[in-house]
Scaffold this active site. Structure first.
Site, PDB file in Angstrom:
ATOM      1  N   ASP B  27      -4.379 102.298 -48.044  1.00  0.00           N
ATOM      2  CA  ASP B  27      -4.823 102.356 -49.428  1.00  0.00           C
ATOM      3  C   ASP B  27      -5.015 103.794 -49.939  1.00  0.00           C
ATOM      4  OD1 ASP B  27      -5.757  99.611 -48.234  1.00  0.00           O
ATOM      5  OD2 ASP B  27      -5.673  99.342 -50.403  1.00  0.00           O
ATOM      6  N   HIS B  29      -3.541 105.009 -52.502  1.00  0.00           N
ATOM      7  CA  HIS B  29      -3.603 104.909 -53.967  1.00  0.00           C
ATOM      8  C   HIS B  29      -3.182 106.199 -54.657  1.00  0.00           C
ATOM      9  CE1 HIS B  29      -5.370 100.874 -54.687  1.00  0.00           C
ATOM     10  NE2 HIS B  29      -5.701 101.001 -53.423  1.00  0.00           N
ATOM     11  N   ASP B  67      -0.574  99.794 -50.435  1.00  0.00           N
ATOM     12  CA  ASP B  67      -1.129 100.539 -51.566  1.00  0.00           C
ATOM     13  C   ASP B  67      -1.019 102.047 -51.359  1.00  0.00           C
ATOM     14  OD1 ASP B  67      -1.582  98.247 -52.976  1.00  0.00           O
ATOM     15  OD2 ASP B  67      -3.760  98.338 -52.916  1.00  0.00           O
ATOM     16  N   ASN B 135      -0.761  95.263 -52.892  1.00  0.00           N
ATOM     17  CA  ASN B 135      -0.658  94.570 -54.176  1.00  0.00           C
ATOM     18  C   ASN B 135      -0.385  95.549 -55.320  1.00  0.00           C
ATOM     19  OD1 ASN B 135      -3.340  95.409 -53.482  1.00  0.00           O
ATOM     20  ND2 ASN B 135      -4.060  94.469 -55.370  1.00  0.00           N
ATOM     21  N   HIS B 136      -0.698  96.824 -55.107  1.00  0.00           N
ATOM     22  CA  HIS B 136      -0.450  97.804 -56.168  1.00  0.00           C
ATOM     23  C   HIS B 136       0.996  98.280 -56.191  1.00  0.00           C
ATOM     24  CE1 HIS B 136      -4.448  98.920 -57.947  1.00  0.00           C
ATOM     25  NE2 HIS B 136      -4.810  98.103 -56.973  1.00  0.00           N
ATOM     26  N   HIS B 224      -2.230  93.123 -45.855  1.00  0.00           N
ATOM     27  CA  HIS B 224      -2.863  93.713 -47.041  1.00  0.00           C
ATOM     28  C   HIS B 224      -3.325  92.567 -47.936  1.00  0.00           C
ATOM     29  CE1 HIS B 224      -3.375  97.126 -49.923  1.00  0.00           C
ATOM     30  NE2 HIS B 224      -3.376  96.119 -50.774  1.00  0.00           N
ATOM     31  N   HIS B 252      -6.100  96.780 -47.937  1.00  0.00           N
ATOM     32  CA  HIS B 252      -6.577  96.209 -49.199  1.00  0.00           C
ATOM     33  C   HIS B 252      -8.078  96.381 -49.410  1.00  0.00           C
ATOM     34  CE1 HIS B 252      -6.424  93.962 -52.886  1.00  0.00           C
ATOM     35  NE2 HIS B 252      -7.240  93.045 -52.436  1.00  0.00           N
ATOM     36  N   HIS B 254     -11.340  98.292 -49.431  1.00  0.00           N
ATOM     37  CA  HIS B 254     -11.506  99.743 -49.527  1.00  0.00           C
ATOM     38  C   HIS B 254     -12.649 100.311 -48.693  1.00  0.00           C
ATOM     39  CE1 HIS B 254      -8.857 100.897 -53.180  1.00  0.00           C
ATOM     40  NE2 HIS B 254      -8.260 100.033 -52.389  1.00  0.00           N
TER      41      HIS B 254
END
Lengths: 645, 645
Positions: B27, B29, B67, B135-136, B224, B252, B254
Site C-alpha cells: 500500500d 499509494h 495499491d 483496489n486502487h 489485498h 489493503h 493500512h
C-alpha cells in the site's frame, strides 16, 4: 550537393562501417481514433510496420519527428501498446555501431537518467530511438513532462530537443560517429509557431557547432513546426534555419514529401516524412505514406523512400454541384443524392481495385467527397447519407463534406489563416466553434458581473486552450492565482491610495506590466517555472513553494544529486536579462555531469559549453569570444533573422 | 511453527545461500495527495526509502501487497516518479540468486512479455519487484490494463495475481528455489470483497499445489482484501484461505501489524505490512509504519521489522466535550475553542519532541483531534479554526473532526458496515454523500420521465461507481448499449405481441433473466469480455466486434503469436459452465508457452496445468483425477468453504 548525393549512392554499400543507416519517420499519432471500432488500431499497426522496416534494414537508429502520441495524455492502452512495440523491436543483442560523442547530460538535460539508452549497461538496446516531441505530445503539467518522458525514463527511447526556457533556446546537437563519418543531430521539440517565429526574429535561437572538425560533420536538424504558411507568423520559414545544416527533417506536416527537396536559398535539403496515419481527411493525407532509410557517409547522404503497406487506403475527390447540371431546386434533392452516391461508389471501387492485397492493410477505405454546394443548393444530411456505406467505408459518418468556394479577393493574414484552418472543418463543427467563442465574448461584454478586473481576455483564452488541449486541469486556477498575487503585491505597495486611484492603477498595470505578453509568458512558462524557481525573480509567489519539502532523490547517480538541482541551476542562468545578477556563472553543474563512455569531447575539461551559452546573450557571447582557444567544444551559430524583420 | 521461527533465526546467516531474503511492503499509494503543496511528495519519498532498505539488505526480491498507486489513473508525474525510483534501485549488475521454476506464461498470462524481468536477457535486474494489484490500481479500461501493466511491459516489475475470469479463480503459484529452499508465492490481486467472498463460499477458488515435493515448499499467499469485518460479506475471513499456507501477506489494511500473527484455526501466520503513507486520519494509520525483511529457510521463516523513518509524523487523539466541564451553551464557544486549541498545541509539542531529527522526515505533523460533541454542543468551524496552524501542521484544514458517539443497541450487519465506513468521514462529506444518493433515488421515484424501463437501479449504481472510481468514461454507455441489445433481441423474438404483453414481458425479463445479478456480471466482466470474446455466449453483441480488425501483433516471441490469442483461448475455456461445449480442450497454448531457463516443471511435457484447471469445475476435476499419475505438476487445493455457508 546534388552531386554529393550521387556520390553517396556509389559509396554506400562499399563502406558500410562508415555509413550511418537511419530510419526516418514522423507523426505516428499513436492512439488516433483509438475508440473507433474500425480505425482504432490503425496507428499502432503502422507503428509496428515502421519498426519492422527498421529491423529489416538493420538501421543504426530510428529518428522520429514528433507527435509520437496523438493525445497529450495518451490512454493507458495506447501507452501500453507503444511500450510493447518498442520493447519488442528496440531491445536485443545487436550492438549499436554508433559512438556517441556529445555530453549526454546536456543533450538529455531534463532526464534523471541523462544517458543514451544503448550505453546504459542495464539495457540491451539493438535499435535506439531518438525523438523530439510534437505539438500533440509536448511537455505539460506540474513537472513539465511529456508522455515521451515515461518512455525515456523507462529506457525505451532517447528524448531530445526539450527546451528549458521560454525566452531563449540554445540547441546543442547529438554528436555521433560511425567509422569515419560524423553526424550532428540538432533537435527542437515543438514550440508554438508564433513564439518560435518571434524568437528566431529576435535572434534568440542559438545553434551550437562542434569546434573540432567543424566542417566535417553532417548536420541534421529535426523540427516539428508549421512549414506551410498559416498567417504571417504562424509558421517557420525555412530561411530561418541555419545554412550550415545539410538536411532538415521536418515533422508536423502530414503530407509525405519524403524525397529531400533542395532549398537553394538555405543550401540545405528538407525531408518531410509526413504522418504514418491520416488524422484529417485532406488531400495531403490522401497521398501515399512513407518512411525513409537515410544513409549518411561523410558529408554525403542518400534517402531510400519506403512506402508503408499497412496504412488504411484513403481516397478524396471533389464535386461541384453547379457542374452536375442538376437543378438546385429542393425537389431535386434525391437526384443529387443519387449522383453523389454514384460518385462514392466509384471511389470505393477504385479503392477495392487498388488494394495491396496485404492482409495487414485494412479493406474499408477512408472516403472523402468534398461537395461544393454554392449556387443555392441545400446540403443533404450527410450523416444519414453515410449509413448506407457502413461496413464498406471506414468513415461512414463524414464521407461527404459540404463547402462553398470562396470568392477571390484580397484577404488579410488573419483571414487567410482562418480560411485555411476552417477549410477542413465540416459545417457543424464550425457552427459549434463560433458558439463557444460567442459565449465567452458575450459574457465578458454584456454582463458586468463577469467583467474581468485582473485578467486579460487573451490570457484566459490561452489558459482555456491549454485546459482543453492538454487536459491540464490546474492551469486556469494557476493563472488566477498568479494574477491575484501580482495584483495584491501592487496594491500592498500603494496602501493609502483612494479607491479611484487604485482603480486607475489597476487599469494601467493591467495594460502595461501585466498585459497580454506577460500573461502569455506566465502560462507558457508555468510548468518550467514550477521546476526552475527563479526564472521570474519578481514572481516567486507564482507557484506553491516546494523547496522546503523533502523530495525523493531519483537521479541515476547518487553522487550527482540529480536533475532537480542541475536544471534548477541552469534555469537560474536563464532569467530574462539577469535582472538581479549579471555575473556570469559559468559551467555550473558541469563538474557533476555524467559523461558518456567513449566520449571525445567530454573527456576534455570543458569549462564553457552548451549550458553556459544558455545564459543571457551578452555574457554568453563575450565568454565565448574570450575563450575561443579554450577547450569549449562548441562554436555558436546564431540563427538567421527573419528577412522581413 | 513458533518453534520453527526460532530454529530459523539460528540457521539464517549460516546458510545464506539457501535462505530467501525478501522485502515485504504494501500500500505505497504513490501519488496520494500529490497536489498538496505540503504532503505532495510523501508517498514517493517513503517509496524511495523502501527501496533503499531493499538495497541495503541486498534482498533477493521485493514483494508488494497491492495499491502501489493511489489513483487508478496515476498522474504522469507520479508514474514518472515511480519509474525513476524503480530504474534507480531495481536495475543493476548484482545477479538475482533465485531460480524461477514455474511456467511464466501461466504466472504472467496477461502479459505480452510473460517472462520474469531478471531472466529477460535485455534487462539487467538486481532487485526484482513482484506485485499484485490493489483496489486502487486494479485493471480497468478496454484492455483490462492496470497502471502496473505499464511498469510490467517496461520490464520494471513483475505483475502477478491478475485474474482472467469473474466466475472462477485459479491461483497458480510463482515457484522459486534458492539453494535448498523452495518457495511458492500465491498471488491474488484485489477482487471486490463481496464477489470474492461468494467465490470462496461456492468453492470457486482453486489453489494449485506443486506435486513435486509437495510438502517441502514454503507457501506464501499475497492478498489485498478487507481483513477487518465490514458487514457479513464485505471482508475475507482468514479461515477461507487454504491451511497448507505458511504465511499470508495481507495488503489493503493500512495499520502496520507486520509482526506475523499465528492463526491457530488455519495453521498459518498473517503478516499485515500496512501502508507506507497514511491516507486517512484514523488510529490505525497513526501507528508506526514498517516494512519487513522476510527470511525463508526451508519451511522456516523469520521476519525482521524495519520502521520507516521518512513517514510524516501523525498524532491522533480524542476529546469528549461533555467531559471538559464547559457548558454547551453557545456563549461558551470561545472557551471550547481555547480548550481544543490547547489540546492541539500539546499534540504539536509531542510531535516536535518525538521527531526523529532526520532531515528526510517531514517536520509538519498530521494532527487529528476527534471531538465528541454529543450533549447539545455546537461544532465550531474547524476550517477557520485550522488556519492558525498553517505552517505548523500538515493538515490545517481538517485537524478537528466532530462526531457523536453512537448509543449502544443491536445493529444489523448493513448498519454496522455503514457505521464503520461512516465513522471516518467528517460531517460535510456525509451530508454530501446523502445528497447524491437522494438525487438519484428521488429522480427515479418521483419523476416518471426518469423511470428506467430497461436498466436496474443497482446496475446503474454500479456503473456510476466504476465511472467515478476508475474514470472509465465509457462504462455507462456500454451498460446502456448492452441492455438495449438484450432488450431488442427479446422484442424481436416476440413480434406481434400487443403493447401490454410487451410491457409485461419487459418487466418479467427485467426481474429475472436481466436482473441485478446479470447486470452486475455484465459490468464486472466488461473489460475481460472485450478481450476474451465468447465468455458470455449469448451476449456476443455486448461489445463492438473487433475480431476482423487488423491488430498489431506485439508478442515478445514472434512464433508465439502473443498474448492476444492465447488468453482468448483460455478465456473460452472459462465460460460459465460451458453452455455450448463441455468438451474438455486441454493444454491449449501450452506448446507455445515461453519456458524459463532452468525451469524444472516446464521441461516436462505438461498436459494438464493451471490453464486447464481454469475450466469449469466438473471437467477440471475429472481430468485431473483421470491423470493423477500424469506429468501435471500441480495438485489442487480447493479453498475452504465459509463456515457460515
Amino acid at each position: 550537393m546534388e552531386q554529393n548525393r550521387q556520390l553517396c549512392s556509389q559509396l554506400v554499400g562499399k563502406q558500410e562501417e562508415d555509413t550511418f543507416s537511419i530510419l526516418i519517420a514522423s507523426d505516428c499519432h499513436l492512439g488516433y481514433k483509438e475508440k473507433d471500432p474500425i480505425r482504432g488500431h490503425d496507428s499502432l499497426v503502422t507503428f509496428e510496420e515502421v519498426f519492422e522496416i527498421a529491423k529489416e534494414h538493420e538501421v543504426d537508429f530510428v529518428l522520429l519527428g514528433g507527435d509520437l502520441f496523438h493525445e497529450n495524455k495518451p490512454s493507458r492502452a495506447t501507452l501500453h501498446g507503444c511500450i510493447e512495440i518498442l520493447r519488442k523491436y528496440c531491445l536485443g543483442d545487436k550492438p549499436c555501431q554508433v559512438e556517441f560523442l556529445s555530453d549526454q547530460s546536456v543533450n538529455f538535460w531534463s532526464s534523471s537518467f541523462p544517458v543514451i539508452n544503448y550505453e546504459d549497461p542495464n539495457y540491451n538496446i539493438s535499435t535506439p530511438v531518438f525523438t523530439i516531441h510534437g505539438n500533440h505530445d509536448d511537455p505539460s503539467g506540474s513537472k513539465n513532462l511529456s508522455a515521451i518522458d515515461l518512455l525515456s525514463s523507462s529506457g525505451l527511447v532517447n528524448y531530445f530537443g526539450k527546451t528549458s526556457s521560454v525566452d531563449e533556446i540554445s540547441i546543442s546537437p547529438l554528436l555521433m560517429q560511425k567509422g569515419k563519418s560524423k553526424l550532428a543531430v540538432y533537435g527542437l521539440g515543438s514550440v508554438r509557431d508564433e513564439r518560435l517565429h518571434r524568437l528566431f526574429a529576435s535572434e534568440k535561437i542559438t545553434m551550437l557547432k562542434p569546434k573540432m572538425d567543424t566542417d566535417n560533420w553532417f548536420n541534421i536538424m529535426v523540427v516539428h513546426q508549421n512549414r506551410v504558411k498559416h498567417g504571417e507568423k504562424n509558421y517557420i520559414p525555412e530561411e530561418f534555419l541555419s545554412d550550415f545544416l545539410d538536411l532538415v527533417i521536418w515533422g508536423h506536416e502530414h503530407e509525405s514529401l519524403i524525397t529531400p527537396e533542395w532549398n537553394p536559398k538555405t543550401n540545405f535539403f528538407v525531408c518531410q516524412p509526413g504522418s504514418t496515419v491520416a488524422t484529417s481527411l485532406t488531400e495531403g493525407e490522401a497521398k501515399r505514406k512513407h518512411v525513409a532509410i537515410l544513409k549518411v557517409f561523410n558529408k554525403t547522404f542518400k534517402v531510400e523512400e519506403i512506402p508503408l503497406n499497412t496504412v488504411r487506403p484513403f481516397y478524396i475527390d471533389e464535386l461541384c454541384l453547379q457542374e452536375t447540371g442538376i437543378s438546385c431546386d429542393e425537389r431535386h434533392e434525391q437526384e443529387i443524392v443519387s449522383y453523389v452516391k454514384k460518385k462514392i461508389e466509384s471511389m470505393i471501387s477504385k479503392a477495392e481495385a487498388e488494394h495491396s492485397g496485404s492482409t495487414r492493410q485494412p479493406t474499408e477505405p477512408l472516403i472523402r467527397l468534398k461537395v461544393d454546394y454554392s449556387g443555392g443548393y441545400i446540403p443533404f444530411n450527410s450523416l444519414r447519407f453515410g449509413q448506407q456505406f457502413v461496413g464498406r467505408v471506414a468513415n461512414p459518418k463524414d464521407i461527404v463534406h459540404f463547402y462553398k468556394k470562396r470568392t477571390r479577393r484580397e484577404i488579410t493574414d488573419d483571414e487567410e489563416m482562418e480560411s485555411i484552418e476552417n477549410a477542413e472543418l465540416p459545417i457543424s463543427i464550425l457552427e459549434r466553434t463560433v458558439k463557444i467563442e460567442n459565449i465567452i465574448t458575450e459574457l465578458l461584454a454584456n454582463d458586468s458581473s463577469y467583467q474581468m478586473k485582473f485578467l486579460s481576455e487573451k490570457a484566459i483564452g490561452d489558459a482555456v486552450r491549454i485546459f482543453v488541449d492538454k487536459e491540464e486541469n490546474d492551469i486556469i486556477e494557476e493563472l488566477v492565482h498568479h494574477s491575484l498575487k501580482k495584483m495584491q503585491n501592487l496594491l500592498k505597495k500603494n496602501q493609502g491610495s483612494t479607491d479611484l486611484q487604485l482603480d486607475q492603477q489597476v487599469e494601467i498595470y493591467k495594460e502595461t506590466v501585466f498585459g497580454n505578453e506577460d500573461m502569455r509568458k506566465a502560462i507558457e512558462g508555468a510548468q518550467i517555472k514550477r521546476r526552475h524557481r527563479g526564472d521570474y525573480d519578481d514572481e516567486k509567489d507564482f507557484s506553491d513553494s516546494d523547496e522546503d519539502i523533502v523530495k525523493p532523490s531519483t537521479s541515476a547517480n547518487p553522487e550527482n544529486n540529480g536533475r532537480g538541482n542541475r536544471s534548477r541551476d541552469r534555469a537560474r542562468g536563464q532569467t530574462r536579462g539577469h535582472r538581479n545578477s549579471r555575473t556570469p556563472s559559468r559551467g555550473r553543474g558541469r563538474g557533476t555531469a555524467i559523461t558518456s563512455s567513449g566520449c571525445v569531447f567530454t573527456r576534455k575539461p570543458a569549462t564553457a559549453t552548451a549550458s553556459s551559452t544558455l545564459k543571457s546573450k551578452k555574457s554568453e557571447v563575450i565568454n565565448l569570444v574570450d575563450e575561443d582557444d579554450s577547450d569549449d567544444p562548441f562554436e555558436i551559430d546564431r540563427s538567421k533573422r527573419s528577412r522581413k524583420a
